[in-house]
Design an enzyme around this catalytic site. Structure first.
Site, PDB file in Angstrom:
ATOM      1  N   ASP A 102      -1.495   8.557   4.822  1.00  0.00           N
ATOM      2  CA  ASP A 102      -2.095   8.051   6.333  1.00  0.00           C
ATOM      3  C   ASP A 102      -2.050   9.171   7.007  1.00  0.00           C
ATOM      4  O   ASP A 102      -2.086  10.273   6.901  1.00  0.00           O
ATOM      5  CB  ASP A 102      -1.402   6.588   6.552  1.00  0.00           C
ATOM      6  CG  ASP A 102      -2.605   6.225   7.674  1.00  0.00           C
ATOM      7  OD1 ASP A 102      -3.563   5.594   7.132  1.00  0.00           O
ATOM      8  OD2 ASP A 102      -1.878   5.872   8.758  1.00  0.00           O
ATOM      9  N   TYR A 230      -2.763   6.774  17.114  1.00  0.00           N
ATOM     10  CA  TYR A 230      -3.961   5.936  17.650  1.00  0.00           C
ATOM     11  C   TYR A 230      -4.368   6.763  18.941  1.00  0.00           C
ATOM     12  O   TYR A 230      -5.538   6.992  18.888  1.00  0.00           O
ATOM     13  CB  TYR A 230      -3.889   4.471  17.804  1.00  0.00           C
ATOM     14  CG  TYR A 230      -3.540   3.916  16.158  1.00  0.00           C
ATOM     15  CD1 TYR A 230      -4.567   4.070  15.250  1.00  0.00           C
ATOM     16  CD2 TYR A 230      -2.446   3.360  15.929  1.00  0.00           C
ATOM     17  CE1 TYR A 230      -4.306   3.576  13.886  1.00  0.00           C
ATOM     18  CE2 TYR A 230      -1.979   3.089  14.702  1.00  0.00           C
ATOM     19  CZ  TYR A 230      -2.859   2.883  13.635  1.00  0.00           C
ATOM     20  OH  TYR A 230      -2.586   2.511  12.443  1.00  0.00           O
ATOM     21  N   HIS A 290      -5.138   0.957  -0.042  1.00  0.00           N
ATOM     22  CA  HIS A 290      -4.431   1.701   0.918  1.00  0.00           C
ATOM     23  C   HIS A 290      -3.307   2.101   0.765  1.00  0.00           C
ATOM     24  O   HIS A 290      -2.725   2.870   1.552  1.00  0.00           O
ATOM     25  CB  HIS A 290      -4.805   1.068   2.300  1.00  0.00           C
ATOM     26  CG  HIS A 290      -4.671   2.032   3.430  1.00  0.00           C
ATOM     27  ND1 HIS A 290      -5.394   3.477   3.622  1.00  0.00           N
ATOM     28  CD2 HIS A 290      -3.746   2.134   4.482  1.00  0.00           C
ATOM     29  CE1 HIS A 290      -4.747   3.963   4.630  1.00  0.00           C
ATOM     30  NE2 HIS A 290      -3.716   3.306   5.300  1.00  0.00           N
TER      31      HIS A 290
END
Length: 313
Positions: A102, A230, A290
């Site tokens: 990720d 983010y 994921h």
């Protein structure tokens, strides 16, 4: 697991938590994503050590048992590069294989571009080569109710998460991120509302695993985690013609929702990604989601060890 040793090293004035198993000159450094932590790599660490490698995973600054930066809202992806290099230097590691999951793939790419002499190879899971201004997720093209744009809004995730305890937040995110499609909230929903409370955890993620994750995030909270990745993306590093020549391996689950991000599947399957990583092998896992390194740990371990052995001097 009980053989994994824990300590803290100081990097840039911050104490970072490091987990380590195995000895020797051949080093594998594991870089976690979100909502993950050093513990996400438990299966791969044990397997790497058994295969003769020194396996290390650490919590990025502001995560888990690592110290918070003084101003979490100013944390950046550049800080993660500092963390990687600082951990390597503190442990006396000149060169290592970098394994990123990720957003943990991002500093792996940066280190390979900025310090290629320190990188034996790069393995990434769930994320191909991405670099702001060159090859990146088009955030503006994501559905408005998708978690990335939602969590980029200051205060929104904090209010959403704040309705629940940490354990429930992590349970919900794990369940949500196991889906193969993009999960999009309507205007009158928050991201946590997308998960039915009766939904069980995946079979490969136990209540004991959740307890470990919860204790680590109860310690750190989500303040830095919401900033990086983010709110810090996209971050321009001023690199206009990136080329990574170190051996690379990209492992993607066929059922990973990341493939549904705008342009992502075409970028990988067309092998355009190899324009930036010229020595890249791409492997798709048919049932993978994921969290392939936890979901299909034995298969991922085999792929990892095969790659490491192939490219170890």
């Amino acid at each position: 697991m009980e053989q994994i040793e824990h300590k803290h090293v100081e990097v840039g004035g911050l104490k970072l938590h490091v987990a380590e198993i195995g000895t020797g000159p051949k080093v594998v450094l594991f870089l976690h994503g979100f909502p993950e932590i050093w513990y996400s790599w438990r299966h791969q660490m044990v397997a790497s050590a058994a295969a003769g490698y020194r396996a290390i995973a650490f919590d990025f600054r502001g995560y888990g048992l690592s110290q918070q930066p003084p101003e979490p809202e100013k944390a950046s992806f550049g800080d993660l590069v500092v963390d990687v290099m600082g951990v390597m230097d503190s442990l006396g590691i000149n060169k290592a294989f970098l394994v990123g999951k990720d957003f943990g793939a991002m500093p792996a790419f940066q280190v390979a571009l900025l310090h290629p002499e320190r990188v034996s190879g790069i393995i990434t899971l769930g994320i191909p080569f991405l670099l702001a201004g060159v090859s990146d997720i088009a955030i503006d093209h994501l559905p408005r109710g998708f978690y990335i744009p939602r969590w980029r809004e200051p205060g929104r995730a904090e209010a959403d998460f704040g309705r629940f305890d940490v354990k429930t937040v992590l349970r919900n995110i794990y369940i949500l991120f196991c889906e193969s499609e993009l999960q999009v909230a309507s205007d009158d929903q928050e991201i946590m509302d997308l998960v039915d409370p009766s939904t069980p955890l995946p079979v490969w993620f136990t209540e004991e695993d959740l307890k470990v994750y919860s204790s680590l995030y109860e310690n750190s909270g989500f303040r830095t985690a919401l900033q990086v990745p983010y709110r810090a993306m996209p971050e321009d590093h001023g690199i206009t013609d990136p080329k990574i020549t170190a051996p690379g391996l990209l492992i993607m689950g066929e059922k990973d929702y990341v493939l549904k991000l705008p342009g992502m599947e075409g970028y990988i399957r067309s092998e355009k990604v190899k324009e930036y990583m010229t020595n890249l092998e791409i492997i798709f896992m048919a049932e993978g989601n994921h969290f392939v390194q936890e979901q299909l740990s034995e298969q991922v371990n085999q792929l990892l060890i095969t790659f490491l052995n192939k490219h170890s001097n």
